[in-house]
Design a protein around this motif. Structure first.
Motif, PDB file in Angstrom:
ATOM      1  N   LYS A 173       0.828  -1.202   0.000  1.00 44.62           N
ATOM      2  CA  LYS A 173       0.000   0.000   0.000  1.00 44.62           C
ATOM      3  C   LYS A 173       0.872   1.266   0.000  1.00 44.62           C
ATOM      4  CE  LYS A 173      -0.843   0.112   5.040  1.00 44.62           C
ATOM      5  NZ  LYS A 173      -1.927   0.050   6.052  1.00 44.62           N
ATOM      6  N   TYR A 174       2.044   1.214   0.654  1.00 39.98           N
ATOM      7  CA  TYR A 174       2.934   2.369   0.651  1.00 39.98           C
ATOM      8  C   TYR A 174       3.611   2.527  -0.708  1.00 39.98           C
ATOM      9  CZ  TYR A 174       2.213   1.709   5.645  1.00 39.98           C
ATOM     10  OH  TYR A 174       1.649   1.535   6.868  1.00 39.98           O
ATOM     11  N   LYS A 175       3.971   1.404  -1.327  1.00 42.61           N
ATOM     12  CA  LYS A 175       4.613   1.466  -2.635  1.00 42.61           C
ATOM     13  C   LYS A 175       3.635   1.993  -3.687  1.00 42.61           C
ATOM     14  CE  LYS A 175       7.571  -1.291  -5.663  1.00 42.61           C
ATOM     15  NZ  LYS A 175       6.986  -0.799  -6.921  1.00 42.61           N
ATOM     16  N   PHE A 176       2.388   1.493  -3.660  1.00 39.74           N
ATOM     17  CA  PHE A 176       1.396   1.968  -4.624  1.00 39.74           C
ATOM     18  C   PHE A 176       1.095   3.452  -4.412  1.00 39.74           C
ATOM     19  CE2 PHE A 176       0.740  -2.296  -5.987  1.00 39.74           C
ATOM     20  CZ  PHE A 176       0.077  -2.214  -7.201  1.00 39.74           C
ATOM     21  N   TYR A 220       1.131   8.934  -6.364  1.00 43.47           N
ATOM     22  CA  TYR A 220       1.439  10.345  -6.136  1.00 43.47           C
ATOM     23  C   TYR A 220       2.454  10.864  -7.148  1.00 43.47           C
ATOM     24  CZ  TYR A 220      -1.055  10.691  -1.661  1.00 43.47           C
ATOM     25  OH  TYR A 220      -2.015  10.742  -0.698  1.00 43.47           O
ATOM     26  N   GLU A 221       3.451  10.022  -7.466  1.00 42.03           N
ATOM     27  CA  GLU A 221       4.464  10.444  -8.433  1.00 42.03           C
ATOM     28  C   GLU A 221       3.857  10.622  -9.827  1.00 42.03           C
ATOM     29  OE1 GLU A 221       8.792   8.983 -10.213  1.00 42.03           O
ATOM     30  OE2 GLU A 221       7.745   7.789  -8.709  1.00 42.03           O
ATOM     31  N   ILE A 222       2.980   9.690 -10.245  1.00 43.15           N
ATOM     32  CA  ILE A 222       2.343   9.778 -11.560  1.00 43.15           C
ATOM     33  C   ILE A 222       1.454  11.016 -11.634  1.00 43.15           C
ATOM     34  CG2 ILE A 222       0.735   8.648 -13.143  1.00 43.15           C
ATOM     35  CD1 ILE A 222       1.715   5.972 -11.958  1.00 43.15           C
ATOM     36  N   ALA A 254       3.962  14.487  -1.645  1.00 42.57           N
ATOM     37  CA  ALA A 254       3.278  13.321  -1.077  1.00 42.57           C
ATOM     38  C   ALA A 254       3.970  12.035  -1.503  1.00 42.57           C
ATOM     39  CB  ALA A 254       1.813  13.307  -1.538  1.00 42.57           C
ATOM     40  N   ALA A 255       4.517  12.006  -2.737  1.00 41.62           N
ATOM     41  CA  ALA A 255       5.228  10.813  -3.212  1.00 41.62           C
ATOM     42  C   ALA A 255       6.463  10.556  -2.367  1.00 41.62           C
ATOM     43  CB  ALA A 255       5.614  10.983  -4.682  1.00 41.62           C
ATOM     44  N   LYS A 307       6.945  11.469   0.774  1.00 42.03           N
ATOM     45  CA  LYS A 307       6.538  10.975   2.095  1.00 42.03           C
ATOM     46  C   LYS A 307       6.128   9.505   2.022  1.00 42.03           C
ATOM     47  CE  LYS A 307       3.332  11.811   5.912  1.00 42.03           C
ATOM     48  NZ  LYS A 307       3.003  10.399   6.006  1.00 42.03           N
ATOM     49  N   ALA A 308       5.350   9.161   0.971  1.00 39.86           N
ATOM     50  CA  ALA A 308       4.932   7.764   0.835  1.00 39.86           C
ATOM     51  C   ALA A 308       6.127   6.852   0.612  1.00 39.86           C
ATOM     52  CB  ALA A 308       3.951   7.641  -0.338  1.00 39.86           C
ATOM     53  N   GLN A 309       7.133   7.332  -0.136  1.00 44.31           N
ATOM     54  CA  GLN A 309       8.341   6.525  -0.365  1.00 44.31           C
ATOM     55  C   GLN A 309       9.085   6.299   0.946  1.00 44.31           C
ATOM     56  OE1 GLN A 309       9.112   5.108  -3.136  1.00 44.31           O
ATOM     57  NE2 GLN A 309      11.054   4.248  -2.525  1.00 44.31           N
ATOM     58  N   LYS A 310       9.142   7.341   1.798  1.00 48.12           N
ATOM     59  CA  LYS A 310       9.784   7.195   3.107  1.00 48.12           C
ATOM     60  C   LYS A 310       9.031   6.174   3.955  1.00 48.12           C
ATOM     61  CE  LYS A 310      11.851  11.816   3.394  1.00 48.12           C
ATOM     62  NZ  LYS A 310      11.843  13.115   4.121  1.00 48.12           N
TER      63      LYS A 310
END
Length: 589
Positions: free
Chosen positions: A251-254, A259-261, A267-268, A270-273
């Motif tokens: 769920k974090y990877k998706f 967010y990146e797309i 936000a991307a 933060k989600a990557q972290k």
């Protein structure tokens, strides 16, 4: 059983129709697969294998073995799973059941893939495919699926080819459930490749299967498919909302990918972290499990040692009784041979003492490494991983100064890891670096000056570093220059770490009628309490756990000094900080 390939389950049901006992045992075993009742599961697996072996059905026999290994993998018992897999591979070869050999290679690939070692995972998956035979085969479905999974991020084109192969096989064999999963996987691959036409096309196929074959429709990847479709339609909020339904770190990877797309780089990031943090937490859990298994192995060694001690004691008792009988029967014969028996007993006791010391040393080493390695290695690794993620972003807008700063930080972290590994290798093997060759003519004053220059930036601001020498001008000693430099660097590094104010002084002088050179490094740091003075040369011992380092600098310097026929001592009479004194032979001209 979620982790056992579905085609294997179907094949097993077909061959078990005439064996009600095997069918009943297999179904009971499947019922316990997702539970933590491992005692009951292992018991059922043993009974199932024993029955299959008795009836001569080797495919079912190894299928039961594979189920037990997958059970261990499902609960992150990778150490245990790998041991069982290697044992299974050996059993297959001994029984000459070569048709089943691919299963062992496949299981090793699964273990490596879940531990994050994609290189070895690919190697063993390809090996399993070769062992399974050429052509499209039902028994290779799960192998191609896991191979596509590990290649999905780095080689999506290859992963797509594997999924297309699975689709052909399942479609030809009318395996609707497996065909449904393959179509769903193709939707996810389209998302990874940003091929939105593929996502939309195969989403429609997937939903058509749901409408036409509800009984055989697989919901395993249903949420993933919906997330990918929303992303393809640029419905970012809906896609992000569904990611919270995923139960693992996906769920974090998706989230990071969506967010990146969508262009939301903040936000991307933060989600990557979050993804890296949770992935690191999972790896830490696995590491703890592996260390637990290693601890169990150490305890087994201690048990073995205790058994050996008891055995020796019994032998000693028997020998004593035997010797008493021999004395009565032939006193002269005993006198002539008793020394031989005593030597054998002494050697066995020494060997047991040596084994016990090694086991205790291993236990101490394990605890020291656990205390020190986590921060010292994982911190630079996390720095490298974090900046690599930033550099890998195609739209990263960084200034030249930021690029230069990132490169410097990555280089520094890499060098720190290399230094830690080199020091550990030297500590673990006294012969890993040999400084016994003493053919260099070294100017001590010049060498000390060079070492001081290296640590000008490492010392705290305001700390003065000086060199005082009473050695004759131009005097050279015969020693190993690299070894002496390494000793000085270790001692200066130690002084810089613990000195925040005052000075660091190096003094050189001749002693013992000019036979030795004495080099002392004196600092005005926090000093070393008298009660722990004997411990500073122990491996991994640190007087202050908040200071960076593994605690091996002083023992490293001491060992090199011993190779140079020298010695390092702590001056117990100095109390304004710490003073270490290196004594080294002048050597022959």
């Amino acid at each position: 059983m979620n982790c056992i390939p579905s085609h294997a389950k179907k094949a097993t049901r077909n061959v078990q129709d005439n064996d009600t006992i095997a069918t009943a045992l297999y179904n009971r075993m499947r019922g316990k697969f997702n539970t933590k009742d491992q005692i009951e599961f292992y018991s059922l697996a043993d009974k199932y294998r024993a029955h299959c072996l008795k009836t001569g059905h080797m495919h079912r026999y190894y299928n039961g073995w594979q189920a037990e290994i997958m059970y261990d993998i499902n609960f992150n018992h990778f150490y245990r799973a790998m041991k069982k897999t290697l044992k299974m591979s050996k059993d297959i070869k001994e029984r000459k059941c070569t048709d089943e050999l691919y299963n062992a290679s496949y299981l090793i690939g699964v273990i490596y893939s879940l531990q994050g070692n994609t290189g070895l995972a690919k190697k063993y998956f390809h090996k399993a495919i070769n062992e399974a035979g050429t052509g499209d085969s039902l028994k290779t479905l799960h192998i191609y699926k896991d191979l596509a999974n590990v290649e999905m991020d780095d080689e999506p084109d290859k992963a797509m080819a594997h999924i297309d192969r699975i689709i052909r096989i399942t479609k030809a064999s009318d395996l609707k459930y497996e065909y449904c999963d393959a179509i769903a996987f193709k939707v996810v691959l389209g998302f990874v490749m940003h091929d939105w036409n593929t996502v939309r096309k195969y989403y429609d196929v997937y939903m058509k299967i749901r409408d036409e074959h509800r009984k055989d429709f697989s919901t395993t990847y249903y949420t993933y498919v919906q997330i990918c479709k929303h992303a393809a339609d640029k419905e970012w909020d809906k896609a992000i909302y569904l990611t919270d339904r995923l139960t693992n770190i996906d769920k974090y990877k998706f989230k990071a990918d969506i967010y990146e797309i969508s262009g939301n780089m903040k936000a991307a990031c933060k989600a990557q972290k979050d993804y890296i943090h949770h992935k690191d937490s999972v790896n830490s859990t696995i590491m703890v499990q592996e260390l637990t298994n290693a601890t169990y192995e150490i305890e087994s060694i201690f048990t073995h040692i205790r058994k050996e001690e008891a055995k020796v004691m019994r032998i000693a008792l028997v020998l004593t009784i035997f010797m008493a009988l021999v004395i009565i029967a032939a006193l002269i014969f005993v006198i002539r041979n008793r020394n031989r028996y005593l030597r054998e007993l002494w050697n066995k006791n020494n060997e047991l003492e040596r084994l016990r010391s090694k086991a205790e040393e291993a236990e101490i080493m394990k605890e020291s490494i656990l205390k020190n390695m986590s921060h010292e290695v994982r911190t630079p690794l996390n720095i490298i991983a974090g900046f690599t993620q930033i550099l890998g972003q195609s739209d990263a807008n960084l200034s030249p100064e930021e690029w230069k700063d990132i490169a410097a930080r990555v280089t520094e972290s890499s060098n720190n890891i290399v230094k830690i590994i080199n020091d550990l290798l030297y500590i673990s093997s006294k012969d890993s670096i040999n400084y016994t060759m003493r053919n260099d003519k070294v100017d001590c004053d010049e060498l000390c000056s060079r070492c001081m220059e290296k640590f000008c930036d490492a010392k705290a601001d305001g700390v003065k570093m000086t060199l005082n020498s009473s050695l004759p001008g131009g005097m050279r000693i015969r020693t190993n220059e690299d070894g002496l430099s390494r000793i000085m660097e270790c001692l200066l590094d130690n002084a810089c770490k613990f000195t925040e104010h005052g000075s660091i002084r190096i003094n050189c002088r001749l002693t013992d009628n000019s036979r030795n050179v004495e080099i002392s490094i004196t600092d005005t740091g926090c000093g070393i309490p008298e009660e722990i003075g004997d411990k500073v040369f122990d491996p991994f011992y640190k007087t202050d756990t908040d200071v960076d380092g593994l605690g091996i600098g002083l023992i490293l310097a001491q060992r090199i000094a011993c190779q140079l026929d020298g010695n390092i001592t702590l001056d117990r009479d100095y109390h304004d900080g710490a003073r270490f004194i290196l004594t080294i032979p002048v050597g022959k001209e």
